[in-house]
Write an enzyme that holds these catalytic residues in place. Structure first.
Site, mmCIF file in Angstrom:
data_model
loop_
_atom_site.group_PDB
_atom_site.id
_atom_site.type_symbol
_atom_site.label_atom_id
_atom_site.label_comp_id
_atom_site.label_asym_id
_atom_site.label_seq_id
_atom_site.Cartn_x
_atom_site.Cartn_y
_atom_site.Cartn_z
ATOM 1 N N GLY A 135 4.163 -0.255 -9.412
ATOM 2 C CA GLY A 135 2.775 -0.183 -9.757
ATOM 3 C C GLY A 135 2.383 0.934 -10.797
ATOM 4 O O GLY A 135 1.259 0.768 -11.825
ATOM 5 N N HIS A 185 8.720 -1.640 -6.343
ATOM 6 C CA HIS A 185 7.648 -0.550 -6.330
ATOM 7 C C HIS A 185 7.482 -0.182 -7.722
ATOM 8 O O HIS A 185 8.063 0.986 -8.157
ATOM 9 C CB HIS A 185 7.829 0.501 -5.267
ATOM 10 C CG HIS A 185 6.545 1.226 -5.111
ATOM 11 N ND1 HIS A 185 5.329 0.727 -4.656
ATOM 12 C CD2 HIS A 185 6.146 2.488 -5.485
ATOM 13 C CE1 HIS A 185 4.481 1.723 -4.658
ATOM 14 N NE2 HIS A 185 4.977 2.736 -5.306
ATOM 15 N N ALA A 211 0.551 -1.148 -0.009
ATOM 16 C CA ALA A 211 0.033 -0.015 0.230
ATOM 17 C C ALA A 211 0.773 1.290 0.091
ATOM 18 O O ALA A 211 0.717 2.127 -0.892
ATOM 19 C CB ALA A 211 -0.874 -0.102 1.131
ATOM 20 N N ARG A 212 1.625 1.521 1.210
ATOM 21 C CA ARG A 212 2.471 2.909 1.360
ATOM 22 C C ARG A 212 3.492 2.422 2.291
ATOM 23 O O ARG A 212 3.468 1.742 3.073
ATOM 24 C CB ARG A 212 1.600 3.936 1.881
ATOM 25 C CG ARG A 212 0.481 4.346 0.961
ATOM 26 C CD ARG A 212 0.901 5.394 0.005
ATOM 27 N NE ARG A 212 -0.164 6.101 -0.634
ATOM 28 C CZ ARG A 212 -0.454 5.530 -1.938
ATOM 29 N NH1 ARG A 212 0.117 4.859 -2.255
ATOM 30 N NH2 ARG A 212 -1.513 6.091 -2.481
ATOM 31 N N ASP A 226 6.826 -4.050 -1.136
ATOM 32 C CA ASP A 226 7.385 -3.307 -2.505
ATOM 33 C C ASP A 226 7.944 -1.956 -1.859
ATOM 34 O O ASP A 226 8.403 -0.984 -2.822
ATOM 35 C CB ASP A 226 6.569 -3.226 -3.486
ATOM 36 C CG ASP A 226 5.174 -2.318 -3.495
ATOM 37 O OD1 ASP A 226 4.857 -1.875 -2.318
ATOM 38 O OD2 ASP A 226 4.485 -2.051 -4.369
ATOM 39 N N GLU A 261 16.896 -0.672 3.450
ATOM 40 C CA GLU A 261 18.114 -1.406 3.681
ATOM 41 C C GLU A 261 18.037 -2.589 4.567
ATOM 42 O O GLU A 261 18.935 -3.591 4.479
ATOM 43 C CB GLU A 261 19.267 -0.353 3.636
ATOM 44 C CG GLU A 261 20.549 -0.723 3.385
ATOM 45 C CD GLU A 261 21.673 0.025 3.118
ATOM 46 O OE1 GLU A 261 22.762 -0.019 3.635
ATOM 47 O OE2 GLU A 261 21.321 1.212 3.031
#
Length: 173
Positions: free
Chosen positions: A55, A53, A11-12, A36, A40
């Site tokens: 999307g 990431h 999501a975030r 995603d 580190e």
């Protein structure tokens, strides 16, 4: 939560406290984590899977964004409707421009009394106001005024001459 849960965060970033999640993975409270939003500290941990990431960068997403942008630009040019603008308020209307009428699109400074000035000018020109939508965002406002009939050049000039008006764009039905 139960021991051994598996957490997926697509999501975030920032929804998960990475240090706490890493500690939970290392203690066994969390059996696996998939995200995603790589950190580190997650790398080289067999119980954490970091995905790219991407999307919004897929060909499908890029095409959908381009189609959406074109539709929104077309809607603005044809109807004056503004959606997803960076520097203007969202202004929509379910109403069509009246047959034989005019939609006035008037960006203006967000100051009191503007709608009264607009309706006075339109009334003096013997134009019936069929609908008004006026929204603001910070210092800027945007009025869409539907009137029955064609708006003449003198009336357009009078509206444009109002202090705080940025521009006047008529859309004729």
């Amino acid at each position: 939560m139960k021991d051994g849960v598996r957490i997926i965060n697509l999501a975030r970033g920032g929804l998960v406290n990475n240090a706490d999640l890493l500690a939970a993975v290392n203690s066994g409270k969390v059996a696996a984590h998939v995200t995603d939003f790589a950190d580190e500290s997650f790398l080289n941990n067999d119980k954490i899977v970091c995905l790219p990431h991407l999307g919004a960068s897929t060909p499908e997403a890029e095409e959908n964004c381009a189609v959406m942008a074109v539709k929104e630009l077309r809607d603005f040019l044809e109807t004056g409707i503004i959606v997803n603008s960076v520097n203007f308020p969202r202004v929509t209307s379910e109403s069509a421009i009246p047959a034989g009428g005019t939609r006035l699109c008037i960006p203006h400074k967000n100051v009191p009394g503007m709608i009264a000035k607009f309706t006075t000018i339109l009334g003096d020109a013997k134009l019936n106001v069929a609908g008004i939508v006026d929204q603001s965002r910070g210092d800027i406002a945007y009025a869409m005024i539907d009137v029955d009939g064609k708006v003449g050049d003198d009336t357009l000039k009078a509206l444009g001459d109002c202090e705080a008006v940025i521009s006047v764009r008529p859309i004729y039905a």
